[in-house]
Scaffold this motif. Structure first.
Motif, PDB file in Angstrom:
ATOM      1  N   GLY A 417      43.902  45.067  32.114  1.00 47.03           N
ATOM      2  CA  GLY A 417      44.152  46.711  31.323  1.00 47.03           C
ATOM      3  C   GLY A 417      44.397  47.799  31.634  1.00 47.03           C
ATOM      4  N   TYR A 418      44.654  49.219  31.314  1.00 46.05           N
ATOM      5  CA  TYR A 418      45.250  50.209  31.939  1.00 46.05           C
ATOM      6  C   TYR A 418      43.738  50.876  32.082  1.00 46.05           C
ATOM      7  CZ  TYR A 418      49.477  49.513  29.207  1.00 46.05           C
ATOM      8  OH  TYR A 418      51.062  48.798  29.077  1.00 46.05           O
ATOM      9  N   LEU A 419      44.642  51.428  33.904  1.00 43.68           N
ATOM     10  CA  LEU A 419      43.228  52.055  34.958  1.00 43.68           C
ATOM     11  C   LEU A 419      43.176  53.508  34.183  1.00 43.68           C
ATOM     12  CD1 LEU A 419      41.235  51.248  36.403  1.00 43.68           C
ATOM     13  CD2 LEU A 419      43.293  51.479  38.226  1.00 43.68           C
ATOM     14  N   ASP A 420      43.780  53.760  34.223  1.00 44.22           N
ATOM     15  CA  ASP A 420      43.951  55.609  33.605  1.00 44.22           C
ATOM     16  C   ASP A 420      43.312  55.589  32.086  1.00 44.22           C
ATOM     17  OD1 ASP A 420      46.171  53.816  32.354  1.00 44.22           O
ATOM     18  OD2 ASP A 420      47.415  55.936  31.550  1.00 44.22           O
ATOM     19  N   HIS A 421      43.698  54.523  31.133  1.00 43.66           N
ATOM     20  CA  HIS A 421      42.772  54.599  29.977  1.00 43.66           C
ATOM     21  C   HIS A 421      41.062  54.542  29.837  1.00 43.66           C
ATOM     22  CE1 HIS A 421      41.574  53.610  26.308  1.00 43.66           C
ATOM     23  NE2 HIS A 421      42.314  53.755  25.441  1.00 43.66           N
ATOM     24  N   ALA A 422      40.418  55.853  29.069  1.00 39.62           N
ATOM     25  CA  ALA A 422      38.823  56.067  29.638  1.00 39.62           C
ATOM     26  C   ALA A 422      38.443  54.599  29.502  1.00 39.62           C
ATOM     27  CB  ALA A 422      38.142  57.353  29.298  1.00 39.62           C
ATOM     28  N   GLY A 423      38.075  54.358  28.035  1.00 36.02           N
ATOM     29  CA  GLY A 423      37.576  52.456  27.972  1.00 36.02           C
ATOM     30  C   GLY A 423      38.219  51.229  28.958  1.00 36.02           C
ATOM     31  N   ASP A 424      39.719  51.100  29.116  1.00 33.43           N
ATOM     32  CA  ASP A 424      39.898  50.316  29.737  1.00 33.43           C
ATOM     33  C   ASP A 424      39.729  50.311  31.378  1.00 33.43           C
ATOM     34  OD1 ASP A 424      41.393  49.416  27.241  1.00 33.43           O
ATOM     35  OD2 ASP A 424      43.216  49.259  28.493  1.00 33.43           O
ATOM     36  N   GLY A 425      39.430  51.567  31.482  1.00 28.29           N
ATOM     37  CA  GLY A 425      39.060  52.118  33.066  1.00 28.29           C
ATOM     38  C   GLY A 425      37.518  52.136  33.618  1.00 28.29           C
ATOM     39  N   MET A 427      35.790  50.124  32.036  1.00 27.51           N
ATOM     40  CA  MET A 427      35.088  48.486  32.058  1.00 27.51           C
ATOM     41  C   MET A 427      35.778  48.344  33.413  1.00 27.51           C
ATOM     42  SD  MET A 427      36.509  46.587  29.353  1.00 27.51           S
ATOM     43  CE  MET A 427      35.986  44.972  29.594  1.00 27.51           C
ATOM     44  N   LEU A 428      36.848  48.365  33.748  1.00 25.49           N
ATOM     45  CA  LEU A 428      37.935  47.771  35.336  1.00 25.49           C
ATOM     46  C   LEU A 428      37.247  48.678  36.662  1.00 25.49           C
ATOM     47  CD1 LEU A 428      41.314  48.540  34.269  1.00 25.49           C
ATOM     48  CD2 LEU A 428      40.357  46.135  35.131  1.00 25.49           C
ATOM     49  N   ASP A 429      35.972  49.474  36.103  1.00 24.27           N
ATOM     50  CA  ASP A 429      34.599  50.610  36.736  1.00 24.27           C
ATOM     51  C   ASP A 429      33.394  49.859  37.520  1.00 24.27           C
ATOM     52  OD1 ASP A 429      34.740  52.154  38.884  1.00 24.27           O
ATOM     53  OD2 ASP A 429      33.986  53.550  38.143  1.00 24.27           O
ATOM     54  N   SER A 430      33.267  48.867  36.608  1.00 25.54           N
ATOM     55  CA  SER A 430      32.208  48.845  36.339  1.00 25.54           C
ATOM     56  C   SER A 430      31.818  47.148  36.557  1.00 25.54           C
ATOM     57  CB  SER A 430      31.539  48.749  34.691  1.00 25.54           C
ATOM     58  OG  SER A 430      31.969  47.689  34.102  1.00 25.54           O
ATOM     59  N   PRO A 431      31.127  46.712  37.267  1.00 25.19           N
ATOM     60  CA  PRO A 431      30.763  45.141  37.902  1.00 25.19           C
ATOM     61  C   PRO A 431      30.121  44.355  36.593  1.00 25.19           C
ATOM     62  CG  PRO A 431      29.184  46.591  39.325  1.00 25.19           C
ATOM     63  CD  PRO A 431      29.564  47.442  37.967  1.00 25.19           C
ATOM     64  N   ALA A 432      30.048  44.456  35.635  1.00 27.95           N
ATOM     65  CA  ALA A 432      30.028  43.973  34.585  1.00 27.95           C
ATOM     66  C   ALA A 432      31.337  43.695  33.449  1.00 27.95           C
ATOM     67  CB  ALA A 432      28.949  44.371  32.943  1.00 27.95           C
ATOM     68  N   GLY A 433      32.474  45.132  33.735  1.00 27.65           N
ATOM     69  CA  GLY A 433      33.507  44.924  32.761  1.00 27.65           C
ATOM     70  C   GLY A 433      34.193  43.798  33.649  1.00 27.65           C
ATOM     71  N   ARG A 434      34.129  43.845  35.315  1.00 25.25           N
ATOM     72  CA  ARG A 434      35.067  42.788  36.085  1.00 25.25           C
ATOM     73  C   ARG A 434      35.231  41.847  35.666  1.00 25.25           C
ATOM     74  NH1 ARG A 434      34.892  47.039  41.762  1.00 25.25           N
ATOM     75  NH2 ARG A 434      35.909  48.468  40.610  1.00 25.25           N
ATOM     76  N   GLU A 435      33.593  41.147  35.552  1.00 22.45           N
ATOM     77  CA  GLU A 435      32.623  40.245  35.416  1.00 22.45           C
ATOM     78  C   GLU A 435      33.670  39.668  34.184  1.00 22.45           C
ATOM     79  OE1 GLU A 435      31.372  38.512  37.931  1.00 22.45           O
ATOM     80  OE2 GLU A 435      30.616  36.738  36.341  1.00 22.45           O
ATOM     81  N   THR A 436      33.821  40.563  33.598  1.00 28.04           N
ATOM     82  CA  THR A 436      33.773  39.845  32.057  1.00 28.04           C
ATOM     83  C   THR A 436      35.779  39.590  32.286  1.00 28.04           C
ATOM     84  OG1 THR A 436      32.779  41.445  30.568  1.00 28.04           O
ATOM     85  CG2 THR A 436      35.038  40.919  29.547  1.00 28.04           C
ATOM     86  N   PHE A 437      36.830  40.669  32.364  1.00 28.02           N
ATOM     87  CA  PHE A 437      37.980  40.023  32.962  1.00 28.02           C
ATOM     88  C   PHE A 437      37.954  38.575  33.547  1.00 28.02           C
ATOM     89  CE2 PHE A 437      38.646  44.910  32.247  1.00 28.02           C
ATOM     90  CZ  PHE A 437      39.911  44.897  31.128  1.00 28.02           C
ATOM     91  N   ALA A 438      36.967  38.603  34.590  1.00 26.18           N
ATOM     92  CA  ALA A 438      37.433  37.044  35.649  1.00 26.18           C
ATOM     93  C   ALA A 438      36.997  36.331  35.365  1.00 26.18           C
ATOM     94  CB  ALA A 438      36.301  37.441  36.376  1.00 26.18           C
ATOM     95  N   ARG A 439      35.915  36.386  33.501  1.00 23.38           N
ATOM     96  CA  ARG A 439      35.484  35.343  32.857  1.00 23.38           C
ATOM     97  C   ARG A 439      36.858  35.395  32.014  1.00 23.38           C
ATOM     98  NH1 ARG A 439      30.668  37.373  31.744  1.00 23.38           N
ATOM     99  NH2 ARG A 439      31.260  38.680  30.093  1.00 23.38           N
ATOM    100  N   GLY A 440      37.288  35.672  30.990  1.00 28.06           N
ATOM    101  CA  GLY A 440      38.477  36.113  30.452  1.00 28.06           C
ATOM    102  C   GLY A 440      40.019  35.131  31.397  1.00 28.06           C
TER     103      GLY A 440
END
Ligand SMILES: [Zn+2]
Length: 473
Positions: A417-425, A427-440
């Motif tokens: 995702g885009y680390l500079d985008h508030a929404g994507d960023g 997600m990428l900053d939070s443990p739950a969001g990172r887990e989501t990317f990892a699951r995908g």
């Protein structure tokens, strides 16, 4: 959109924010913002093209087995208008080209733009910037395209094709949870085309030149196949749809006996196979930075990578990490490790970012690949990651990055995702969001391993459940 977007899309890459630059071995190829992988309807068939022209007018008629809405794109240099028919297949793999003597149009071309998703494209090569209009008749099954107000009246559609033979038998054989074979008895003149659709997983086989004179077989309970459907899809095409309980690879063989078409399906175990997970950057190379101070790519992708490792290992997949801590690793060493270990797959994990003047303006997942063994894997991964993360699927792109270019096995670079985008960023900053990317990422790896049984060899490889030509053309 497709052509004008290339320069813009190239700027989105974190390399051009100055951070992934070492990975860029050659100039970027044209990228495609519009290429996305989405679940598609069963493809309609394009039955025929006919046209009439005068000196200054042209009417083109397309007849389809099922209604479709054409999507129009206008290009200026060279002057060109094309229409995409989504979820539509041509009856021939060859592009049909019609050179014209018309004052406005030099040629009309009809081709299969992509196989998966199935997109047919009708192109008008113009001599001058003329308007091309389209109207639908017969409930959307007939499309009339007009240039210069049309020419010579409405073309007459060819009479419907007649089946030359029949499907008289069908059976399921050698069924298990991992494999099955569907056989059909049909005359030798029938041509067979098979393709794979996802969500849900199924293999579709069009038997062309045939009438349906058999009932579909009933598969065993709990086998690989959950149901078989057979319909007279168009006057001379029988469509056979095989619903699957798991992703699988497939191969069609033709024999000479009474059951002379065999569709072999094999689903492989992901267990025991080896995947290289490559968290991008590390050590002195931080990668791109985030929407807030202190958030950097190397930290995010390491955490996601370690999460992918945990998920895959829990399912029995063997994982080797190129780095498991904040270490700098030379780019070339990453594919070298994968080749040395004889890995089945290689996945490099990154975050994207826009350059400063467009910071925060883009969201979504992108996939990069380079080698010929990799575009199908890229499509599977794009679909898996964007679906799990609920982010826009921004396409698969061919790009000569060192880390994917040097791998002998299917290899992809995931821009989560885009680390500079508030929404994507966020997600990428939070443990739950990172887990989501990892699951995908893990889901895409497992799906691909199941659909690529090593025992099926190259036949299955060329028939994998994904795109072959998504970004070509
Ligand atoms: Zn990166």
């Amino acid at each position: 959109m497709r052509f004008q977007s290339a320069a813009r899309a190239a700027r989105s890459w974190c390399a051009l924010a100055g951070l992934c630059l070492a990975a860029l071995a050659t100039a970027p190829a044209a990228a495609d913002d519009s290429a996305t992988t989405k679940p598609i309807d069963q493809p309609a068939l394009v039955e025929s093209l006919s046209y009439r022209q005068t000196d200054s007018g042209l009417t083109v008629r397309l007849d389809l087995s099922h209604p479709r809405d054409p999507q129009k794109t206008v290009l200026r240099e060279p002057a060109k208008v094309y229409f995409d028919l989504r979820a539509a297949r041509l009856r021939s793999d060859q592009t049909q080209s019609y050179p014209l003597s018309n004052k406005l149009v030099s040629a009309v071309r009809l081709g299969q733009f992509t196989d998966s998703p199935a997109v047919a494209r009708l192109v008008f090569d113009l001599r001058t910037a003329a308007e091309v209009t389209v109207t639908q008749e017969d409930g959307g099954r007939t499309l009339l395209f007009k240039v210069g107000g049309g020419g010579g009246g409405t073309p007459v559609a060819p009479s419907p094709r007649q089946p030359a033979t029949s499907i008289t038998k069908s059976a399921m054989q050698a069924e298990s949870a991992q494999s099955a074979t569907l056989t059909l008895g049909v005359g030798a003149s029938a041509a067979v085309k098979a393709f794979y659709l996802t969500q849900p997983d199924r293999v579709v086989m069009d038997v062309e030149g045939a009438a349906l004179r058999a009932e579909p077989p009933t598969p065993a309970a709990d086998g690989l196949v959950s149901a078989v459907h057979m319909t007279q899809f168009s006057p001379d095409v029988v469509r056979v749809t095989v619903d699957l309980r798991r992703p699988c690879g497939y191969a069609v063989t033709r024999g000479t006996g009474e059951t002379n078409v065999a569709l072999r399906l094999v689903s492989a175990e992901a267990k025991g196979r080896l995947v290289i997970i490559d968290p991008g950057h590390g050590g002195k190379d931080p990668g791109c930075s985030g929407y807030k101070p202190g958030l950097v790519e190397k930290t995010v992708v390491l955490d996601i990578g370690l999460r992918v490792q945990r998920i895959l290992e829990a399912k029995g997949v063997r994982v080797s990490m190129t780095r498991a801590d904040d270490t700098f690793i030379v780019l070339g060493d990453r594919p070298a490790l994968a080749n040395k270990l004889g890995a089945d797959l290689f996945v490099s994990i990154h975050c994207n970012a826009m350059p400063d003047d467009m910071k925060g303006q883009r969201s979504g997942t992108e996939l990069y690949y380079y080698t010929p063994q990799s575009p199908d894997f890229a499509s599977v991964m794009l679909q898996a990651v964007s679906a799990e993360a609920k982010l826009p699927a921004r396409g698969t792109h061919e790009r000569a990055f060192v880390v994917v270019k040097g791998c002998s096995m299917p290899s992809v670079l995931v821009e989560t995702g885009y680390l500079d985008h508030a929404g994507d960023g966020a997600m990428l900053d939070s443990p739950a969001g990172r887990e989501t990317f990892a699951r995908g990422i893990a889901a895409g790896v497992i799906r691909y391993l199941q659909a690529r049984p090593p025992t099926m060899g190259t036949t299955a490889a060329s028939n994998a459940p994904a795109s072959r030509a998504e970004n070509k053309g």
